[in-house]
Design an enzyme around this catalytic site. Structure first.
Site, PDB file in Angstrom:
ATOM      1  N   THR A 257       8.482   1.193  14.508  1.00 50.70           N
ATOM      2  CA  THR A 257       9.752   1.374  13.791  1.00 50.70           C
ATOM      3  C   THR A 257       9.651   0.810  12.381  1.00 50.70           C
ATOM      4  O   THR A 257       9.153  -0.297  12.178  1.00 50.70           O
ATOM      5  CB  THR A 257      10.890   0.666  14.565  1.00 50.70           C
ATOM      6  OG1 THR A 257      10.889   1.188  15.890  1.00 50.70           O
ATOM      7  CG2 THR A 257      12.238   0.894  13.913  1.00 50.70           C
TER       8      THR A 257
ATOM      9  N   ALA B 114       2.323  -5.454  -0.618  1.00 48.37           N
ATOM     10  CA  ALA B 114       3.513  -5.674  -1.451  1.00 48.37           C
ATOM     11  C   ALA B 114       3.597  -7.098  -1.996  1.00 48.37           C
ATOM     12  O   ALA B 114       4.059  -7.320  -3.112  1.00 48.37           O
ATOM     13  CB  ALA B 114       4.773  -5.366  -0.639  1.00 48.37           C
TER      14      ALA B 114
ATOM     15  N   THR C 124      -4.078  -6.164   5.448  1.00 52.56           N
ATOM     16  CA  THR C 124      -5.007  -6.492   6.532  1.00 52.56           C
ATOM     17  C   THR C 124      -5.062  -5.338   7.533  1.00 52.56           C
ATOM     18  O   THR C 124      -6.141  -4.898   7.944  1.00 52.56           O
ATOM     19  CB  THR C 124      -4.568  -7.803   7.231  1.00 52.56           C
ATOM     20  OG1 THR C 124      -4.690  -8.857   6.278  1.00 52.56           O
ATOM     21  CG2 THR C 124      -5.419  -8.109   8.448  1.00 52.56           C
TER      22      THR C 124
ATOM     23  N   ASN D 170     -10.504 -11.072  -5.270  1.00 54.13           N
ATOM     24  CA  ASN D 170      -9.406 -12.038  -5.250  1.00 54.13           C
ATOM     25  C   ASN D 170      -9.809 -13.452  -5.664  1.00 54.13           C
ATOM     26  O   ASN D 170      -8.967 -14.254  -6.017  1.00 54.13           O
ATOM     27  CB  ASN D 170      -8.767 -12.075  -3.853  1.00 54.13           C
ATOM     28  CG  ASN D 170      -9.776 -12.121  -2.744  1.00 54.13           C
ATOM     29  OD1 ASN D 170     -10.676 -11.290  -2.688  1.00 54.13           O
ATOM     30  ND2 ASN D 170      -9.664 -13.081  -1.860  1.00 54.13           N
TER      31      ASN D 170
ATOM     32  N   CYS E 189      -6.890 -17.284   2.589  1.00 51.79           N
ATOM     33  CA  CYS E 189      -7.158 -16.919   3.982  1.00 51.79           C
ATOM     34  C   CYS E 189      -8.308 -17.716   4.571  1.00 51.79           C
ATOM     35  O   CYS E 189      -8.587 -17.628   5.748  1.00 51.79           O
ATOM     36  CB  CYS E 189      -7.474 -15.440   4.073  1.00 51.79           C
ATOM     37  SG  CYS E 189      -6.205 -14.454   3.332  1.00 51.79           S
TER      38      CYS E 189
HETATM   39  N1  PMP Z   1      -7.361  -7.871   0.487  1.00 47.93           N
HETATM   40  C1  PMP Z   1      -7.315  -8.727  -0.539  1.00 47.93           C
HETATM   41  C2  PMP Z   1      -8.278  -8.548  -1.674  1.00 47.93           C
HETATM   42  C3  PMP Z   1      -6.406  -9.777  -0.542  1.00 47.93           C
HETATM   43  O1  PMP Z   1      -6.380 -10.628  -1.572  1.00 47.93           O
HETATM   44  C4  PMP Z   1      -5.517  -9.912   0.552  1.00 47.93           C
HETATM   45  C5  PMP Z   1      -4.513 -11.044   0.600  1.00 47.93           C
HETATM   46  N2  PMP Z   1      -5.070 -12.314   0.491  1.00 47.93           N
HETATM   47  C6  PMP Z   1      -5.596  -8.995   1.602  1.00 47.93           C
HETATM   48  C7  PMP Z   1      -6.532  -7.983   1.528  1.00 47.93           C
HETATM   49  C8  PMP Z   1      -4.699  -9.086   2.800  1.00 47.93           C
HETATM   50  O2  PMP Z   1      -3.414  -8.612   2.481  1.00 47.93           O
HETATM   51  P1  PMP Z   1      -2.174  -8.893   3.439  1.00 47.93           P
HETATM   52  O3  PMP Z   1      -1.767 -10.299   3.186  1.00 47.93           O
HETATM   53  O4  PMP Z   1      -1.132  -7.895   2.991  1.00 47.93           O
HETATM   54  O5  PMP Z   1      -2.585  -8.644   4.830  1.00 47.93           O
END
Ligand code: PMP
Length: 507
Positions: free
Chosen positions: A240, A203, A76, A154, A328
């Site tokens: 950090t 990760a 993100t 996704n 999300c």
């Molecule tokens: N981009 C995609 C395509 C994702 O699937 C996700 C996680 N749902 C993210 C960005 C966000 O990643 P993070 O949880 O590491 O912020």
């Protein structure tokens, strides 16, 4: 009465479980001195070495220069760097072409850029989410200087032909930013060969920890930091370093070759699953491209006649974790923007499930998954939970003394519709309140949007609750279906009726 629970996670695109190797690496690091990697003494130098080792592991997995990687708090944050990168574009070429199926962490920064004077051009995916370079060529104008295109979606699992897309953009002097979160571990990633200018990774999608990601910046590509402060990450991202997360991310990257080896088996299992669902429900619509054109473990299914919110609850009851869209967005009222972008109607989007299997899925687990899906889709699952459609809710029911109503709040501070006047409110995550709840007569569950009530109803059924019902489509659905009732329920006269009830607060 509690039932034995067999649990199979079929939602690996939301997140993946931390691998054993990653866990060991992280625990080892946490048990160490946890010195600040910017300090010069011995323990600090050891910490700095760990950071460099993690960077090397990542560079190897991505085929990139270690210096081209900056660690972030997740994808993100890496995607939010679009906001500073775009400001460096030539002032007479502030047009961005983007894929409307991007993750909200890309779309929201783009929206902000749009409000700051950038011109945004939306590409048009086909019904399986694909976008060809030829289509982008048609959209191109001389002002375009940035192309935003994810590597894998996704929700549908669609892979994009980034190589051809990058070539097109570079021929026209534009930069390419790619969210590659869903590609890593699911296909070979070679940033050197791809020549993309910026790429983001996370990760926790590759069996690593949450809260750490990386932004790749091709050597020579313009960049300005989003987070300023100390001089960590060569001054490109202050803060950090989180050593245990770095140890975990590094280890997760070392395990990527093992993930890639499992791809053929994973794909074979997914295809078997699709065949079995088609055999049970021939009208199923598959929104995921077949073969190599999609992530090996992901399939998006539109199951006409079924509501995904109810299916989620039923599947959870049997220990299967699947998604109705991206994790999300499950708290939002609108149907998935990705499914709308590929041409599904809001109705179809609400009948769509995303199943994303993990690399370690076994044939035995898959057999169980298929048997549960078949049982539910064939209608053999007992309909012990009553669905109250938004058009069916009556004042009598709301004010009846014979039913308790619980309203589920996803986020306690999130602005939503006010609950039915006779309901008790419990936050979805309030484990103590849910555990204190004991079966005592009929119970109606409501929620804002329609996703949480069915899942909690099925969860209470597991705990031996009977006479359960839930309001489908949430209070937003009620407001649309019965605006008059909605207004009446808000009127002051109702207080007399509420007082007449004697068990409103009964848990
Ligand atoms: N981009 C995609 C395509 C994702 O699937 C996700 C996680 N749902 C993210 C960005 C966000 O990643 P993070 O949880 O590491 O912020």
């Amino acid at each position: 009465m509690f039932r034995l629970r067999r649990s199979i996670n079929c939602d690996h695109n939301a997140t993946t479980p931390v691998s054993l190797g990653v866990r060991k690496a992280m625990v080892k690091e946490l048990a160490g001195s946890q010195a600040n990697a910017s300090t010069p003494y011995r323990e600090g130098r050891k910490a700095a070495f760990l950071v460099s080792q993690a960077r090397l592991a990542l560079a190897k997995a991505l085929t990139a220069e270690p210096e081209s990687l900056i660690f972030t708090s997740g994808a993100t944050e890496a995607n939010n760097c679009l906001r500073t990168i775009a400001k460096l574009l030539p002032s007479d070429r502030r047009t961005i072409i983007y894929n409307p199926m991007e993750h909200p962490s890309v779309l929201e920064p783009l929206k902000l850029l749009g409000s700051e004077g950038f011109t945004l051009i939306e590409a048009k995916p086909d019904c399986l989410g694909r976008i060809e370079a030829d289509h982008l060529r048609e959209l191109w104008t001389v002002q375009v200087s940035l192309l935003v295109m994810m590597a894998a979606n996704n929700e549908t699992g669609t892979f994009y032909d980034l190589k051809a897309i990058v070539r097109l953009a570079h021929e026209r002097g534009a930069l390419v930013f790619s969210d590659m979160v869903q590609a890593l571990g699911k296909t070979r990633v070679d940033l050197g060969a791809l020549e993309v200018d910026y790429a983001s990774f996370s990760a926790h999608k590759i069996y690593g920890p949450k809260g750490i990601g990386v932004l790749y910046i091709r050597p020579g590509a313009p960049f300005a930091p989003l987070i300023v402060g100390g001089s960590q990450e060569s001054g490109l991202r202050a803060g950090t370093e989180c050593l245990h997360n770095l140890a975990g991310f590094g280890q997760a990257c070392r395990e990527i070759p093992g993930l890639l080896e499992k791809i053929p088996d994973l794909r074979r299992r997914k295809e078997h699953f699709i065949d079995q669902i088609k055999a049970e429900l021939p009208t199923v619509r598959i929104n995921t491209p077949s073969g190599e054109e999609s992530q090996p473990g992901t399939v998006s299914l539109t199951l006409a006649g079924f509501e995904n919110s109810h299916l989620l609850g039923q599947l959870d009851y049997h220990g299967l974790e699947v998604a109705a869209g991206s994790a999300c967005r499950t708290g939002a009222n609108e149907p998935s923007h990705v499914l709308l972008a590929i041409g599904l109607s809001p109705e179809e989007a609400r009948s769509t499930l995303r199943v994303s299997f993990g690399h370690n899925l076994t044939d035995g687990q898959l057999k169980y998954v298929i048997s549960i899906f078949k049982m539910i889709l064939s209608g053999r699952e007992s309909g012990a939970i009553t669905v109250v459609r938004p058009g069916e809710l009556t004042e009598e029911l709301v004010f009846s003394k014979n039913i308790s109503i619980i309203h589920i709040k996803r986020y306690p501070k999130f602005k939503g519709p006010s609950p039915l006047p006779t309901s008790r409110v419990i936050a979805l995550g309030d484990k103590v309140a849910w555990e204190a709840l004991k079966p005592s007569g009929p119970l109606l569950l409501t929620c804002d949007v329609g996703y949480d009530a069915p899942i909690m109803a099925w969860s209470l059924k597991r705990r031996g609750f009977k006479e359960l019902s839930f309001l489908a489509a949430g209070l937003w659905g009620l407001k649309i279906a019965q605006p008059d009732l909605w207004t009446r329920l808000r009127s002051a006269d109702n207080y007399a009726l509420i007082k007449a009830r004697d068990h409103i607060d009964a848990p």
